[in-house]
Design a protein around this motif. Structure first.
Motif, PDB file in Angstrom:
ATOM      1  N   ILE A  83       1.269  -1.088  -0.144  1.00 47.46           N
ATOM      2  CA  ILE A  83      -0.150   0.029   0.257  1.00 47.46           C
ATOM      3  C   ILE A  83       0.832   1.235  -0.094  1.00 47.46           C
ATOM      4  N   LYS A  84       1.765   1.665   0.835  1.00 56.93           N
ATOM      5  CA  LYS A  84       2.657   2.820   0.673  1.00 56.93           C
ATOM      6  C   LYS A  84       3.261   2.900  -0.574  1.00 56.93           C
ATOM      7  N   THR A  85       4.013   1.483  -1.291  1.00 53.68           N
ATOM      8  CA  THR A  85       4.183   1.403  -2.321  1.00 53.68           C
ATOM      9  C   THR A  85       3.407   2.124  -3.526  1.00 53.68           C
ATOM     10  N   LYS A  86       1.945   1.888  -3.243  1.00 53.56           N
ATOM     11  CA  LYS A  86       0.832   2.249  -4.142  1.00 53.56           C
ATOM     12  C   LYS A  86       1.214   3.612  -4.264  1.00 53.56           C
ATOM     13  N   SER A  89       3.462   5.269  -5.748  1.00 50.49           N
ATOM     14  CA  SER A  89       3.347   5.702  -7.303  1.00 50.49           C
ATOM     15  C   SER A  89       2.683   6.601  -7.606  1.00 50.49           C
ATOM     16  N   VAL A  90       1.695   6.773  -6.684  1.00 48.48           N
ATOM     17  CA  VAL A  90       0.645   7.964  -6.923  1.00 48.48           C
ATOM     18  C   VAL A  90       1.212   9.702  -6.873  1.00 48.48           C
ATOM     19  N   LEU A  96       5.032  14.647  -6.867  1.00 47.19           N
ATOM     20  CA  LEU A  96       5.605  15.160  -5.544  1.00 47.19           C
ATOM     21  C   LEU A  96       6.550  14.669  -5.609  1.00 47.19           C
ATOM     22  N   GLU A  97       7.646  14.991  -4.513  1.00 51.24           N
ATOM     23  CA  GLU A  97       8.439  13.511  -3.937  1.00 51.24           C
ATOM     24  C   GLU A  97       7.817  12.960  -2.751  1.00 51.24           C
ATOM     25  N   PRO A  98       8.098  11.750  -2.794  1.00 54.49           N
ATOM     26  CA  PRO A  98       7.426  11.139  -1.923  1.00 54.49           C
ATOM     27  C   PRO A  98       8.321  11.164  -0.703  1.00 54.49           C
TER      28      PRO A  98
END
Length: 102
Positions: A83-86, A89-90, A96-98
Motif C-alpha cells: 500500500i505504501k508503494t502504491k 507511485s501516485v 510530488l516528492e515522496p
C-alpha cells in the motif's frame, strides 16, 4: 581540578561545533506544491490511506496479544508495504516528492 574543567569545556565545545556541522549537512530542500495538487493527491489516495490505517490497526492489535500469529503479521506487513508503494507511485505520477515517513 583546573585541568578537568578545561577538558570538560573542550569536550563540550567539540560536541557543540560537531553537531552544528552535522546539522548543516543534513538539511532537506522542500519543494512547494499548490493546495490544488495536494487535494488531488489526497482524493486519489483516500482509499489507499484508509486501507493502510486498517492494516496498521490490525497489526497493532496482533502485537498486543501474547500468542502472536507470525504468519498473519508477515502477511499484514507485506500488505502495508504494498500500500505504501502504491501511495508513493501516485505521488511520483503527480510530480510530488515522496516523503520518508511511508
Amino acid at each position: 581540578m583546573k585541568n578537568k574543567i578545561m577538558a570538560l569545556v573542550l569536550v563540550a565545545a567539540v560536541l557543540a561545533f560537531g553537531s552544528v556541522a552535522f546539522a548543516e549537512t543534513d538539511q532537506i530542500s522542500v519543494k512547494a506544491i499548490s493546495a490544488d495538487t495536494l487535494n488531488k493527491f489526497r482524493q486519489q489516495t483516500v482509499d489507499l490511506r484508509e486501507q493502510l490505517k486498517a492494516k496498521d490497526l490490525e497489526l497493532r492489535g496482533l502485537y498486543a496479544f501474547d500468542g502472536i500469529d507470525m504468519r498473519r503479521v508477515d502477511e499484514l506487513e507485506g500488505d502495508i508495504k504494498e500500500i505504501k508503494t502504491k501511495i508513493k507511485s501516485v505521488a511520483v505520477t503527480m510530480n510530488l516528492e515522496p516523503c520518508c515517513c511511508l
